[in-house]
Design a protein around this motif. Structure first.
Motif, PDB file in Angstrom:
ATOM      1  N   GLY A  92       0.796  -1.219   0.000  1.00 34.37           N
ATOM      2  CA  GLY A  92       0.000   0.000   0.000  1.00 34.37           C
ATOM      3  C   GLY A  92       0.829   1.270   0.000  1.00 34.37           C
ATOM      4  N   PRO A  93       0.135   2.420  -0.055  1.00 30.54           N
ATOM      5  CA  PRO A  93       0.790   3.721  -0.089  1.00 30.54           C
ATOM      6  C   PRO A  93       1.629   4.023   1.152  1.00 30.54           C
ATOM      7  CG  PRO A  93      -1.601   3.947  -0.347  1.00 30.54           C
ATOM      8  CD  PRO A  93      -1.306   2.510  -0.155  1.00 30.54           C
ATOM      9  N   ASN A  94       1.429   3.279   2.233  1.00 31.20           N
ATOM     10  CA  ASN A  94       2.240   3.476   3.433  1.00 31.20           C
ATOM     11  C   ASN A  94       3.729   3.250   3.137  1.00 31.20           C
ATOM     12  OD1 ASN A  94       1.384   0.657   3.129  1.00 31.20           O
ATOM     13  ND2 ASN A  94       2.529   0.303   5.019  1.00 31.20           N
ATOM     14  N   LEU A  95       4.024   2.434   2.128  1.00 26.51           N
ATOM     15  CA  LEU A  95       5.425   2.193   1.758  1.00 26.51           C
ATOM     16  C   LEU A  95       6.080   3.457   1.201  1.00 26.51           C
ATOM     17  CD1 LEU A  95       5.163  -1.312   0.068  1.00 26.51           C
ATOM     18  CD2 LEU A  95       5.887  -0.760   2.397  1.00 26.51           C
ATOM     19  N   ILE A  96       5.301   4.277   0.531  1.00 21.29           N
ATOM     20  CA  ILE A  96       5.831   5.541  -0.004  1.00 21.29           C
ATOM     21  C   ILE A  96       6.181   6.467   1.159  1.00 21.29           C
ATOM     22  CG2 ILE A  96       5.321   7.568  -1.421  1.00 21.29           C
ATOM     23  CD1 ILE A  96       5.764   4.909  -2.983  1.00 21.29           C
ATOM     24  N   ARG A  97       5.315   6.532   2.163  1.00 17.33           N
ATOM     25  CA  ARG A  97       5.612   7.355   3.344  1.00 17.33           C
ATOM     26  C   ARG A  97       6.849   6.843   4.069  1.00 17.33           C
ATOM     27  NH1 ARG A  97       0.073   7.002   3.235  1.00 17.33           N
ATOM     28  NH2 ARG A  97      -0.038   5.360   4.798  1.00 17.33           N
ATOM     29  N   GLU A  98       7.001   5.527   4.123  1.00 19.30           N
ATOM     30  CA  GLU A  98       8.181   4.939   4.761  1.00 19.30           C
ATOM     31  C   GLU A  98       9.452   5.314   3.978  1.00 19.30           C
ATOM     32  OE1 GLU A  98       9.851   0.488   5.527  1.00 19.30           O
ATOM     33  OE2 GLU A  98       7.697   0.778   5.844  1.00 19.30           O
ATOM     34  N   LEU A  99       9.377   5.289   2.650  1.00 16.67           N
ATOM     35  CA  LEU A  99      10.525   5.670   1.835  1.00 16.67           C
ATOM     36  C   LEU A  99      10.834   7.156   2.005  1.00 16.67           C
ATOM     37  CD1 LEU A  99      12.704   4.878  -0.195  1.00 16.67           C
ATOM     38  CD2 LEU A  99      11.030   5.231  -2.026  1.00 16.67           C
ATOM     39  N   GLU A 100       9.808   7.985   2.122  1.00 17.62           N
ATOM     40  CA  GLU A 100      10.042   9.410   2.382  1.00 17.62           C
ATOM     41  C   GLU A 100      10.808   9.594   3.691  1.00 17.62           C
ATOM     42  OE1 GLU A 100       6.254  11.449   0.054  1.00 17.62           O
ATOM     43  OE2 GLU A 100       5.982  10.825   2.132  1.00 17.62           O
ATOM     44  N   GLY A 101      10.506   8.778   4.686  1.00 17.62           N
ATOM     45  CA  GLY A 101      11.232   8.825   5.954  1.00 17.62           C
ATOM     46  C   GLY A 101      12.691   8.423   5.799  1.00 17.62           C
ATOM     47  N   ALA A 102      12.968   7.522   4.852  1.00 14.17           N
ATOM     48  CA  ALA A 102      14.350   7.099   4.618  1.00 14.17           C
ATOM     49  C   ALA A 102      15.186   8.257   4.074  1.00 14.17           C
ATOM     50  CB  ALA A 102      14.388   5.920   3.646  1.00 14.17           C
ATOM     51  N   PHE A 103      14.566   9.157   3.305  1.00 13.14           N
ATOM     52  CA  PHE A 103      15.295  10.338   2.813  1.00 13.14           C
ATOM     53  C   PHE A 103      15.766  11.185   3.992  1.00 13.14           C
ATOM     54  CE2 PHE A 103      13.143   9.539  -1.233  1.00 13.14           C
ATOM     55  CZ  PHE A 103      14.103   9.913  -2.153  1.00 13.14           C
ATOM     56  N   VAL A 104      14.896  11.350   4.971  1.00 10.11           N
ATOM     57  CA  VAL A 104      15.203  12.181   6.133  1.00 10.11           C
ATOM     58  C   VAL A 104      16.315  11.545   6.970  1.00 10.11           C
ATOM     59  CG1 VAL A 104      14.244  13.179   8.253  1.00 10.11           C
ATOM     60  CG2 VAL A 104      12.874  13.149   6.168  1.00 10.11           C
ATOM     61  N   GLY A 105      16.278  10.215   7.121  1.00 10.52           N
ATOM     62  CA  GLY A 105      17.262   9.522   7.948  1.00 10.52           C
ATOM     63  C   GLY A 105      18.482   9.017   7.188  1.00 10.52           C
ATOM     64  N   ALA A 106      18.620   9.411   5.933  1.00 17.38           N
ATOM     65  CA  ALA A 106      19.732   8.923   5.102  1.00 17.38           C
ATOM     66  C   ALA A 106      21.077   9.377   5.658  1.00 17.38           C
ATOM     67  CB  ALA A 106      19.569   9.424   3.668  1.00 17.38           C
ATOM     68  N   PRO A 107      22.113   8.580   5.436  1.00 20.28           N
ATOM     69  CA  PRO A 107      23.446   8.970   5.907  1.00 20.28           C
ATOM     70  C   PRO A 107      23.934  10.252   5.217  1.00 20.28           C
ATOM     71  CG  PRO A 107      23.486   6.760   4.926  1.00 20.28           C
ATOM     72  CD  PRO A 107      22.112   7.298   4.761  1.00 20.28           C
ATOM     73  N   VAL A 108      24.880  10.909   5.854  1.00 23.15           N
ATOM     74  CA  VAL A 108      25.493  12.100   5.276  1.00 23.15           C
ATOM     75  C   VAL A 108      26.071  11.713   3.914  1.00 23.15           C
ATOM     76  CG1 VAL A 108      27.348  13.789   5.575  1.00 23.15           C
ATOM     77  CG2 VAL A 108      26.012  13.053   7.549  1.00 23.15           C
ATOM     78  N   GLY A 109      25.926  12.580   2.944  1.00 22.21           N
ATOM     79  CA  GLY A 109      26.388  12.288   1.591  1.00 22.21           C
ATOM     80  C   GLY A 109      25.318  11.671   0.722  1.00 22.21           C
ATOM     81  N   MET A 110      24.227  11.252   1.350  1.00 24.08           N
ATOM     82  CA  MET A 110      23.120  10.649   0.607  1.00 24.08           C
ATOM     83  C   MET A 110      21.857  11.496   0.768  1.00 24.08           C
ATOM     84  SD  MET A 110      24.484   8.165  -0.907  1.00 24.08           S
ATOM     85  CE  MET A 110      23.224   7.087  -1.541  1.00 24.08           C
ATOM     86  N   ARG A 111      22.071  12.774   0.984  1.00 24.29           N
ATOM     87  CA  ARG A 111      20.945  13.702   1.143  1.00 24.29           C
ATOM     88  C   ARG A 111      21.072  14.803   0.106  1.00 24.29           C
ATOM     89  NH1 ARG A 111      21.543  14.466   7.641  1.00 24.29           N
ATOM     90  NH2 ARG A 111      21.288  12.277   8.149  1.00 24.29           N
ATOM     91  N   GLY A 112      19.974  15.445  -0.182  1.00 20.02           N
ATOM     92  CA  GLY A 112      19.996  16.582  -1.097  1.00 20.02           C
ATOM     93  C   GLY A 112      19.699  16.197  -2.531  1.00 20.02           C
ATOM     94  N   LYS A 113      20.039  17.100  -3.437  1.00 23.60           N
ATOM     95  CA  LYS A 113      19.751  16.911  -4.858  1.00 23.60           C
ATOM     96  C   LYS A 113      20.554  15.735  -5.426  1.00 23.60           C
ATOM     97  CE  LYS A 113      19.386  19.327  -9.135  1.00 23.60           C
ATOM     98  NZ  LYS A 113      18.770  20.388  -9.758  1.00 23.60           N
ATOM     99  N   GLY A 114      19.941  15.032  -6.372  1.00 23.08           N
ATOM    100  CA  GLY A 114      20.625  13.917  -7.018  1.00 23.08           C
ATOM    101  C   GLY A 114      20.494  12.599  -6.280  1.00 23.08           C
TER     102      GLY A 114
END
Length: 188
Positions: free
Chosen positions: A64-86
């Motif tokens: 379900g769409p809850n997986l998209i929200r979970e992936l959005e959370g992964a962007f926020v918790g991503a390691p340094v260097g894996m955030r921002g544009k690109g």
């Protein structure tokens, strides 16, 4: 169905054919990210490899769409260097994207893609397993960071003709030519 760990290894191995270079994360504090790495697209599309956060969902249940929200959370918790544009978030599952998943992904401001990757054999000759990509789609935000102009088509591999559907797999195309695998790129 294989274990979630085995599915992650099969995803890692299979996505090399689509120019992904991925490392397995796992463990506590991984922010829900199973694989982390880069996507090497033709330089005219993406002058530098796109950074990718991959979540693998080897679930039997409808997704379900809850997986998209979970992936959005992964962007926020991503390691340094894996955030921002690109950076592109990618959900991988052996099931097709549902209408709810497609709609939620379309509404998201985060660049993301969906990959349906089926496991054909949990253990192949190399001990890793054989997976086939049956569906790839992405949202507008992902197109804007480097996927604009990239097309998905179905190809047929006659060598895998044992079963009717086994030989069918997605292929990425750019300017009418297949995007080379990571191994092909490394040979250049």
């Amino acid at each position: 169905m294989c274990s979630s760990d085995l599915y992650e290894y099969i995803v890692q191995y299979t996505l090399r054919r689509f120019s992904f270079n991925l490392q397995r994360m796992g463990g506590r504090g991984d922010a829900g990210i199973d694989l982390l790495g880069t996507w090497h697209l033709p330089p005219a599309l993406a002058p530098v490899p796109l950074r990718v956060l991959v979540q693998c969902k080897a679930l039997k249940a409808k997704l379900g769409p809850n997986l998209i929200r979970e992936l959005e959370g992964a962007f926020v918790g991503a390691p340094v260097g894996m955030r921002g544009k690109g950076v592109v978030g990618i959900l991988v599952s052996p099931r097709e994207a549902t209408k709810g998943v497609r709609e939620a992904m379309g509404r998201s401001r985060w660049p993301m893609a969906w990959v349906m990757l089926e496991v054909l054999q949990p253990e192949g000759e190399d001990g890793i397993g054989i997976g086939k990509v049956r569906q790839m789609l992405w949202n507008k935000a992902a197109a804007e960071v480097g996927l604009e102009g990239l097309n998905v088509t179905m190809r047929y591999d006659k060598a895998l003709e044992k079963e009717r559907e086994v030989g069918k797999e997605c292929a990425l195309m750019w300017q009418g030519k297949p995007v080379p695998s990571l191994d092909e790129e490394m040979k250049k």
